[in-house]
Design a protein around this motif. Structure first.
Motif, PDB file in Angstrom:
ATOM      1  N   CYS A   1     -25.749   5.727 -33.503  1.00 49.88           N
ATOM      2  CA  CYS A   1     -24.385   5.922 -33.018  1.00 49.88           C
ATOM      3  C   CYS A   1     -24.459   6.292 -31.537  1.00 49.88           C
ATOM      4  CB  CYS A   1     -23.683   7.022 -33.804  1.00 49.88           C
ATOM      5  SG  CYS A   1     -23.562   6.687 -35.578  1.00 49.88           S
ATOM      6  N   ASN A   2     -24.072   5.367 -30.684  1.00 53.42           N
ATOM      7  CA  ASN A   2     -24.197   5.556 -29.243  1.00 53.42           C
ATOM      8  C   ASN A   2     -22.985   4.953 -28.543  1.00 53.42           C
ATOM      9  OD1 ASN A   2     -24.614   2.801 -29.356  1.00 53.42           O
ATOM     10  ND2 ASN A   2     -26.793   2.885 -28.898  1.00 53.42           N
ATOM     11  N   PRO A   3     -22.909   4.982 -27.212  1.00 52.26           N
ATOM     12  CA  PRO A   3     -21.726   4.446 -26.532  1.00 52.26           C
ATOM     13  C   PRO A   3     -21.436   2.982 -26.828  1.00 52.26           C
ATOM     14  CG  PRO A   3     -22.931   5.873 -25.038  1.00 52.26           C
ATOM     15  CD  PRO A   3     -23.782   5.736 -26.267  1.00 52.26           C
ATOM     16  N   GLU A   4     -22.446   2.198 -27.200  1.00 48.58           N
ATOM     17  CA  GLU A   4     -22.218   0.795 -27.561  1.00 48.58           C
ATOM     18  C   GLU A   4     -21.460   0.671 -28.873  1.00 48.58           C
ATOM     19  OE1 GLU A   4     -25.820  -1.932 -26.017  1.00 48.58           O
ATOM     20  OE2 GLU A   4     -26.384  -0.479 -27.559  1.00 48.58           O
ATOM     21  N   LEU A   5     -21.706   1.618 -29.762  1.00 51.75           N
ATOM     22  CA  LEU A   5     -21.094   1.593 -31.090  1.00 51.75           C
ATOM     23  C   LEU A   5     -21.199   3.000 -31.667  1.00 51.75           C
ATOM     24  CD1 LEU A   5     -21.576  -1.145 -33.825  1.00 51.75           C
ATOM     25  CD2 LEU A   5     -21.333   1.268 -34.395  1.00 51.75           C
TER      26      LEU A   5
ATOM     27  N   THR B   1     -29.942   4.673 -42.339  1.00 50.30           N
ATOM     28  CA  THR B   1     -29.860   6.050 -41.888  1.00 50.30           C
ATOM     29  C   THR B   1     -29.167   6.114 -40.538  1.00 50.30           C
ATOM     30  OG1 THR B   1     -31.906   6.662 -43.042  1.00 50.30           O
ATOM     31  CG2 THR B   1     -31.204   8.090 -41.233  1.00 50.30           C
ATOM     32  N   ASN B   2     -28.130   6.933 -40.437  1.00 47.27           N
ATOM     33  CA  ASN B   2     -27.455   7.129 -39.150  1.00 47.27           C
ATOM     34  C   ASN B   2     -28.260   8.082 -38.277  1.00 47.27           C
ATOM     35  OD1 ASN B   2     -24.956   5.639 -39.763  1.00 47.27           O
ATOM     36  ND2 ASN B   2     -24.547   7.303 -41.201  1.00 47.27           N
ATOM     37  N   ILE B   3     -28.447   7.693 -37.023  1.00 44.04           N
ATOM     38  CA  ILE B   3     -29.016   8.608 -36.030  1.00 44.04           C
ATOM     39  C   ILE B   3     -28.047   8.678 -34.860  1.00 44.04           C
ATOM     40  CG2 ILE B   3     -31.396   8.173 -36.734  1.00 44.04           C
ATOM     41  CD1 ILE B   3     -31.689   6.366 -34.284  1.00 44.04           C
ATOM     42  N   HIS B   4     -28.182   9.710 -34.048  1.00 43.15           N
ATOM     43  CA  HIS B   4     -27.216   9.923 -32.966  1.00 43.15           C
ATOM     44  C   HIS B   4     -27.891  10.065 -31.605  1.00 43.15           C
ATOM     45  CE1 HIS B   4     -23.820  10.455 -35.764  1.00 43.15           C
ATOM     46  NE2 HIS B   4     -24.744  10.948 -36.571  1.00 43.15           N
TER      47      HIS B   4
ATOM     48  N   ARG C   1     -15.423   1.236 -27.536  1.00 48.39           N
ATOM     49  CA  ARG C   1     -16.576   1.113 -28.428  1.00 48.39           C
ATOM     50  C   ARG C   1     -17.230   2.469 -28.708  1.00 48.39           C
ATOM     51  NH1 ARG C   1     -19.927  -4.060 -26.003  1.00 48.39           N
ATOM     52  NH2 ARG C   1     -18.200  -5.563 -25.958  1.00 48.39           N
ATOM     53  N   ASP C   2     -16.980   3.435 -27.838  1.00 51.19           N
ATOM     54  CA  ASP C   2     -17.610   4.742 -28.021  1.00 51.19           C
ATOM     55  C   ASP C   2     -16.786   5.658 -28.923  1.00 51.19           C
ATOM     56  OD1 ASP C   2     -15.498   5.207 -26.309  1.00 51.19           O
ATOM     57  OD2 ASP C   2     -16.636   6.371 -24.854  1.00 51.19           O
ATOM     58  N   SER C   3     -15.846   5.090 -29.678  1.00 54.79           N
ATOM     59  CA  SER C   3     -15.036   5.894 -30.600  1.00 54.79           C
ATOM     60  C   SER C   3     -15.098   5.289 -31.999  1.00 54.79           C
ATOM     61  CB  SER C   3     -13.575   5.953 -30.138  1.00 54.79           C
ATOM     62  OG  SER C   3     -12.925   4.717 -30.380  1.00 54.79           O
ATOM     63  N   ARG C   4     -14.987   6.135 -32.994  1.00 58.88           N
ATOM     64  CA  ARG C   4     -15.000   5.662 -34.379  1.00 58.88           C
ATOM     65  C   ARG C   4     -13.823   4.727 -34.639  1.00 58.88           C
ATOM     66  NH1 ARG C   4     -16.111   9.182 -39.803  1.00 58.88           N
ATOM     67  NH2 ARG C   4     -17.799   9.842 -38.421  1.00 58.88           N
ATOM     68  N   LYS C   5     -12.642   5.109 -34.158  1.00 63.00           N
ATOM     69  CA  LYS C   5     -11.467   4.263 -34.390  1.00 63.00           C
ATOM     70  C   LYS C   5     -11.633   2.893 -33.737  1.00 63.00           C
ATOM     71  CE  LYS C   5      -6.426   4.067 -34.161  1.00 63.00           C
ATOM     72  NZ  LYS C   5      -6.434   2.607 -33.963  1.00 63.00           N
ATOM     73  N   GLY C   6     -12.230   2.850 -32.541  1.00 60.22           N
ATOM     74  CA  GLY C   6     -12.410   1.573 -31.870  1.00 60.22           C
ATOM     75  C   GLY C   6     -13.285   0.624 -32.670  1.00 60.22           C
ATOM     76  N   ILE C   7     -14.353   1.140 -33.278  1.00 58.19           N
ATOM     77  CA  ILE C   7     -15.239   0.291 -34.067  1.00 58.19           C
ATOM     78  C   ILE C   7     -14.590  -0.091 -35.395  1.00 58.19           C
ATOM     79  CG2 ILE C   7     -17.504   0.119 -35.144  1.00 58.19           C
ATOM     80  CD1 ILE C   7     -17.478   0.097 -32.068  1.00 58.19           C
TER      81      ILE C   7
ATOM     82  N   GLN D   1     -34.272  -1.041 -35.819  1.00 61.85           N
ATOM     83  CA  GLN D   1     -33.291  -0.329 -35.008  1.00 61.85           C
ATOM     84  C   GLN D   1     -32.423  -1.375 -34.315  1.00 61.85           C
ATOM     85  OE1 GLN D   1     -34.770   2.333 -31.928  1.00 61.85           O
ATOM     86  NE2 GLN D   1     -32.743   2.394 -30.977  1.00 61.85           N
ATOM     87  N   PRO D   2     -31.316  -1.775 -34.947  1.00 64.15           N
ATOM     88  CA  PRO D   2     -30.467  -2.800 -34.337  1.00 64.15           C
ATOM     89  C   PRO D   2     -29.710  -2.228 -33.146  1.00 64.15           C
ATOM     90  CG  PRO D   2     -29.456  -1.968 -36.335  1.00 64.15           C
ATOM     91  CD  PRO D   2     -30.794  -1.315 -36.238  1.00 64.15           C
ATOM     92  N   SER D   3     -29.565  -3.042 -32.114  1.00 65.47           N
ATOM     93  CA  SER D   3     -28.899  -2.602 -30.896  1.00 65.47           C
ATOM     94  C   SER D   3     -27.669  -3.462 -30.647  1.00 65.47           C
ATOM     95  CB  SER D   3     -29.872  -2.693 -29.714  1.00 65.47           C
ATOM     96  OG  SER D   3     -29.280  -2.220 -28.528  1.00 65.47           O
ATOM     97  N   GLY D   4     -26.863  -3.056 -29.665  1.00 63.83           N
ATOM     98  CA  GLY D   4     -25.691  -3.833 -29.300  1.00 63.83           C
ATOM     99  C   GLY D   4     -24.472  -3.465 -30.116  1.00 63.83           C
ATOM    100  N   GLY D   5     -23.511  -4.390 -30.130  1.00 62.44           N
ATOM    101  CA  GLY D   5     -22.261  -4.152 -30.828  1.00 62.44           C
ATOM    102  C   GLY D   5     -22.337  -4.445 -32.315  1.00 62.44           C
ATOM    103  N   LEU D   6     -21.183  -4.427 -32.954  1.00 61.30           N
ATOM    104  CA  LEU D   6     -21.100  -4.535 -34.413  1.00 61.30           C
ATOM    105  C   LEU D   6     -21.753  -5.805 -34.941  1.00 61.30           C
ATOM    106  CD1 LEU D   6     -19.957  -3.510 -37.124  1.00 61.30           C
ATOM    107  CD2 LEU D   6     -17.825  -4.707 -36.566  1.00 61.30           C
ATOM    108  N   CYS D   7     -21.401  -6.947 -34.374  1.00 55.50           N
ATOM    109  CA  CYS D   7     -21.916  -8.216 -34.920  1.00 55.50           C
ATOM    110  C   CYS D   7     -23.379  -8.432 -34.586  1.00 55.50           C
ATOM    111  CB  CYS D   7     -21.053  -9.368 -34.421  1.00 55.50           C
ATOM    112  SG  CYS D   7     -19.413  -9.363 -35.181  1.00 55.50           S
ATOM    113  N   ASN D   8     -23.815  -7.975 -33.417  1.00 51.32           N
ATOM    114  CA  ASN D   8     -25.243  -8.022 -33.123  1.00 51.32           C
ATOM    115  C   ASN D   8     -26.028  -7.256 -34.191  1.00 51.32           C
ATOM    116  OD1 ASN D   8     -23.830  -8.062 -30.239  1.00 51.32           O
ATOM    117  ND2 ASN D   8     -25.748  -9.181 -30.109  1.00 51.32           N
ATOM    118  N   ARG D   9     -25.536  -6.094 -34.556  1.00 55.50           N
ATOM    119  CA  ARG D   9     -26.237  -5.263 -35.529  1.00 55.50           C
ATOM    120  C   ARG D   9     -26.222  -5.896 -36.922  1.00 55.50           C
ATOM    121  NH1 ARG D   9     -25.538   1.116 -34.058  1.00 55.50           N
ATOM    122  NH2 ARG D   9     -25.457   0.882 -31.776  1.00 55.50           N
ATOM    123  N   MET D  10     -25.106  -6.490 -37.281  1.00 52.87           N
ATOM    124  CA  MET D  10     -25.025  -7.119 -38.598  1.00 52.87           C
ATOM    125  C   MET D  10     -26.046  -8.247 -38.729  1.00 52.87           C
ATOM    126  SD  MET D  10     -20.863  -7.153 -39.106  1.00 52.87           S
ATOM    127  CE  MET D  10     -20.854  -8.042 -40.669  1.00 52.87           C
TER     128      MET D  10
END
Length: 265
Positions: free
Chosen positions: A37-41, A58-61, A213-219, A5-14
């Motif tokens: 999918c949470n307020p961080e990303l 798997t996406n979870i919300h 970060r809490d929007s799809r377009k932002g990420i 379960q990766p946490s944080g922003g995009l690059c942390n998760r990658m």
């Protein structure tokens, strides 16, 4: 099975996913990634990247997602940042003796890398995202230098890589090559304004980007910035920023950190 379960922003998760993939290979186990999918990303994995064949994502919300709770409850080994860092060698890899004694069915919740990334083949942008990246990078030419200025809540980056340090670094690049253009990725519009004033007609950027970060377009806009930076010939980046580090590491391009390259404060 290894559940990440990766946490944080995009690059942390990658980098967490890359680490989990390497651990799964070492232990010859399957890898499952729970992409929250949470307020961080707040953007599903498949809205950014093409499907991955080497593992299941798997996406979870919600942290209360029944699948997440099941895997966490039934895991025989639960690893957090503190546990991973306690057994990480100076080279960034988990100790071999430690990984060998871990019981099967491992659940890992972290934003930390526990293996240096070998490559980023797990992350191929969707066709729509790649088209946006191609449109942006077609404007670069051979002398484009990437610039990543991290601000908002990253105090180490703000303190070490000051605006004046970036200005000095950019002036140095122009002195070395007067044809240099700069692709700027930043989460601070005031910083972009200052650079555009200092270097008229030299700054390229996604000017219609969303910084939330809490929007799809932002990420998705962040992904565009990341892969556009990676398409430059060199990056001038921010101290203590995974975004800076991964943008350079993806294509193994030269990286200097503003404030650490003699640019000062």
């Amino acid at each position: 099975m290894i559940i990440i379960q990766p946490s944080g922003g995009l690059c942390n998760r990658m980098r967490v996913i890359n680490s989990g993939w390497q651990l799964a290979r070492k232990r010859q186990e399957k890898l499952l990634v729970l992409w929250n999918c949470n307020p961080e990303l707040n953007c599903p994995f498949d809205a950014l990247f093409q499907p991955v064949t080497e593992c299941k994502i798997t996406n979870i919300h919600s942290v209360a997602d029944p699948r997440k709770l099941f895997y966490q409850k039934t895991a025989r080994t639960y690893l957090t940042n503190e546990e991973l860092l306690a057994h990480r060698n100076p080279d960034g890899c988990l100790e071999d003796a430690y990984t060998k004694q871990l019981r099967k069915n491992i659940y890992i919740f972290t934003w930390e890398s526990f293996y240096p990334s070998e490559d980023y083949h797990l992350f191929t942008p969707t066709a729509a995202m790649q088209a946006r990246i191609d449109t942006m990078t077609a404007r670069f030419g051979p002398s484009c230098v990437g610039v990543h200025i991290r601000r908002t809540d990253n105090q180490p980056a703000i303190g070490k890589s000051s605006t004046d340090a970036f200005l000095t670094s950019l002036r140095r690049e122009l002195t070395a090559d007067p044809d240099t253009m700069f692709y700027l990725a930043t989460d601070d519009l005031a910083e972009e304004k200052r650079l555009r004033e200092a270097f008229p007609d030299r700054i390229l950027s996604n000017q219609e980007r969303c910084l939330r970060r809490d929007s799809r377009k932002g990420i998705q806009d962040a992904l565009l910035d990341l892969y556009s930076l990676a398409a430059t010939r060199k990056i001038i980046g921010s101290y203590f920023s995974s975004f800076t580090d991964i943008a350079a590491d993806m294509r193994k391009i030269p990286l200097v950190i503003a404030g650490e390259d003699g640019s000062g404060k």
